[in-house]
Design a protein around this motif. Structure first.
Motif, short mmCIF file in Angstrom:
data_model
loop_
_atom_site.label_atom_id
_atom_site.label_comp_id
_atom_site.label_asym_id
_atom_site.label_seq_id
_atom_site.Cartn_x
_atom_site.Cartn_y
_atom_site.Cartn_z
N VAL A 224 0.84 -1.21 0.00
CA VAL A 224 0.00 0.00 0.00
C VAL A 224 0.87 1.25 0.00
CG1 VAL A 224 -1.65 1.35 1.35
CG2 VAL A 224 -2.01 -1.10 1.05
N PHE A 227 2.43 1.60 -3.42
CA PHE A 227 1.49 2.06 -4.44
C PHE A 227 1.00 3.49 -4.18
CE2 PHE A 227 1.48 -1.98 -6.43
CZ PHE A 227 1.01 -1.73 -7.72
N GLY A 228 1.23 4.00 -2.97
CA GLY A 228 0.98 5.41 -2.76
C GLY A 228 1.84 6.24 -3.69
N ASN A 231 1.00 4.89 -7.68
CA ASN A 231 -0.24 5.45 -8.23
C ASN A 231 -0.07 6.92 -8.58
OD1 ASN A 231 -1.76 3.10 -8.13
ND2 ASN A 231 -2.50 3.49 -6.06
N ASP A 349 -6.52 0.66 2.53
CA ASP A 349 -5.87 0.44 1.23
C ASP A 349 -6.33 1.49 0.22
OD1 ASP A 349 -4.82 -0.61 -1.16
OD2 ASP A 349 -6.47 -2.03 -1.35
N MET A 350 -7.64 1.70 0.13
CA MET A 350 -8.19 2.66 -0.84
C MET A 350 -7.78 4.09 -0.52
SD MET A 350 -12.04 1.10 -1.17
CE MET A 350 -12.29 -0.63 -1.56
N SER A 353 -4.65 4.91 -2.14
CA SER A 353 -4.80 5.06 -3.59
C SER A 353 -5.40 6.41 -3.96
CB SER A 353 -5.69 3.93 -4.14
OG SER A 353 -5.08 2.68 -3.94
N TYR A 354 -6.47 6.81 -3.27
CA TYR A 354 -7.16 8.04 -3.64
C TYR A 354 -6.38 9.28 -3.26
CZ TYR A 354 -11.25 5.40 -5.02
OH TYR A 354 -12.10 4.53 -5.67
#
Length: 420
Positions: A224, A227-228, A231, A349-350, A353-354
């Motif tokens: 996570v 991917f921060g 993304n 997790d989301m 990402s956002y």
């Protein structure tokens, strides 16, 4: 596995209704960005559109952790039905305002903020519900099917929205989006699943327990965090620098060529979902991170030679690779995180990402004014690759194997857990 067995998850009645509901709502969701953009531009400027989109995303981020807690506390079927009805009402209100000519930037902004807040409940509830309605042995296939629906509608939806906007108008496209959520709510009502056994605690304690579960698995929080950054590079380096370089190189890329590149990425993802319906990922994170690393190729290619002839084929490969990661990631979480905490863990997790979306668009937007865009794209691709390889080298990521199970998830008891 026989080809006919690739669709075995759809034989599960509850998953079938969930899949139908998700496909219907995704059709509307994929139309919404096009319809909303033209609806806002009818009453405001590009600045107003940016404000509306930012407001929706901020509302989503603010309520995401609350959505995770509620989705673990209450029956997820109920949470999804209520959130779908609320989405239908908010989007329907925007449609009515646009159709009747009463829309203003302020009214659309308020309604879209409400819509974003509702999505903060929809997404964690959906992630947790997939585990409840799917036998463990079919989780990979179920996630591949969900991805197939998402990627397929991303191709069909925008084109359909464009036709409606060019004909009856943007308001009617938004009305269609609202209708899809209302119909999807009816499909969700057909689900018949027992509630999970949960202890009633305070929301703060629920958040702490979710965080404890999230940090319990090294592979989970490390990916996570990774991917921060990934993304932010993906959104900024690809979706900001890509269109910019397309306009700077009209002969080799251009707007039309860039559209083909994005379509090629979706095609690669769709093809891979079909493969993943019957090809078992024994090491979901190992193969997933290898697949994610392939996205570095089109980023580097964008910097080396902004050409549709080069970018289209590598975008197909990158889209397929990202689909391997997406399915592998969901399966790893669903097989290892307890069902009672799935929505809260998913919300953390989301959140990563956002939060990365506005960071990526802002950083790369600013950098493009002070540095060469091609150099930025190429460098971003190399950084992306290094982060993927470093993450892949982590033993808990490299070694994680699929859980050997053939029975459906026990929805009334705790799931067995495995440390990362």
């Amino acid at each position: 596995m026989r080809l006919a067995d690739s669709w075995e998850a759809l034989r599960e009645k509850n998953f079938r209704w969930l899949f139908i509901a998700r496909t219907i709502s995704l059709t509307g969701s994929s139309m919404a960005p096009v319809a909303l953009a033209f609806a806002v531009l009818e009453v405001g400027s590009a600045k107003a559109l940016g404000l509306v989109l930012a407001g929706r995303t901020i509302a989503l981020v603010v309520f995401l952790l609350v959505g995770g807690v509620i989705s673990d506390r209450l029956p997820r079927r109920l949470v999804l039905i209520v959130s779908h009805v609320a989405t239908a009402l908010t989007q329907g209100a925007v449609a009515w305002l646009v159709i009747t000519g009463h829309a203003t930037v302020a009214s659309v902004l308020v309604l879209e903020c409400l819509n974003g807040a509702v999505s903060a409940f929809t997404l964690p509830a959906l992630q947790g519900l997939v585990v409840q309605v799917t036998p463990t042995r079919l989780l990979q296939q179920a996630n591949a099917l969900m991805s197939f629906a998402r990627n397929g509608t991303l191709i069909i939806g925008p084109a359909l929205a464009g036709l409606i906007v060019a004909g009856p108008g943007a308001g009617w496209a938004l009305a269609f989006d609202a209708l899809t959520y209302a119909v999807a709510a009816l499909a969700l009502a057909r689900l018949a699943i027992p509630p999970l056994a949960r202890a009633t605690t305070s929301m703060v304690r629920d958040l702490r327990e979710g965080w404890s579960e999230f940090t319990r698995y090294q592979w989970l929080w490390v990916i996570v965090v990774a991917f921060g950054v990934l993304n932010a590079i993906h959104v900024g380096g690809w979706m900001v620098l890509g269109p910019y370089l397309a306009t700077q190189h009209p002969d080799t890329l251009g707007e039309r060529g860039w559209g083909f590149v994005l379509a090629a990425e979706s095609v690669g993802a769709i093809v891979m979902t079909l493969v993943l319906m019957h090809w078992r990922l024994r090491h979901p994170l190992r193969l997933g991170m290898v697949g994610a690393s392939l996205f570095a190729v089109p980023l580097v290619a964008l910097g080396v030679a902004p050409s549709a002839a080069l970018l289209v084929p590598v975008a197909v490969v990158a889209g397929a690779g990202m689909e391997v990661f997406g399915t592998g990631w969901n399966v790893a979480m669903m097989e290892n995180v307890p069902a009672q905490a799935m929505s809260r863990v998913s919300s953390y997790d989301m959140l990563g990402s956002y939060l990365a979306i506005p960071v990526g668009t802002t950083v790369f937007g600013v950098l493009s004014t002070v540095a060469d865009a091609r150099w930025l794209a190429g460098t971003a691709g190399l950084v992306y690759l290094v982060i993927c390889l470093v993450t892949l080298a982590l033993p808990s990521v490299w070694r994680l194997e699929r859980v050997a199970a053939s029975e459906p998830v026990d929805e009334s008891a705790e799931q067995p857990t495995q440390g990362g």
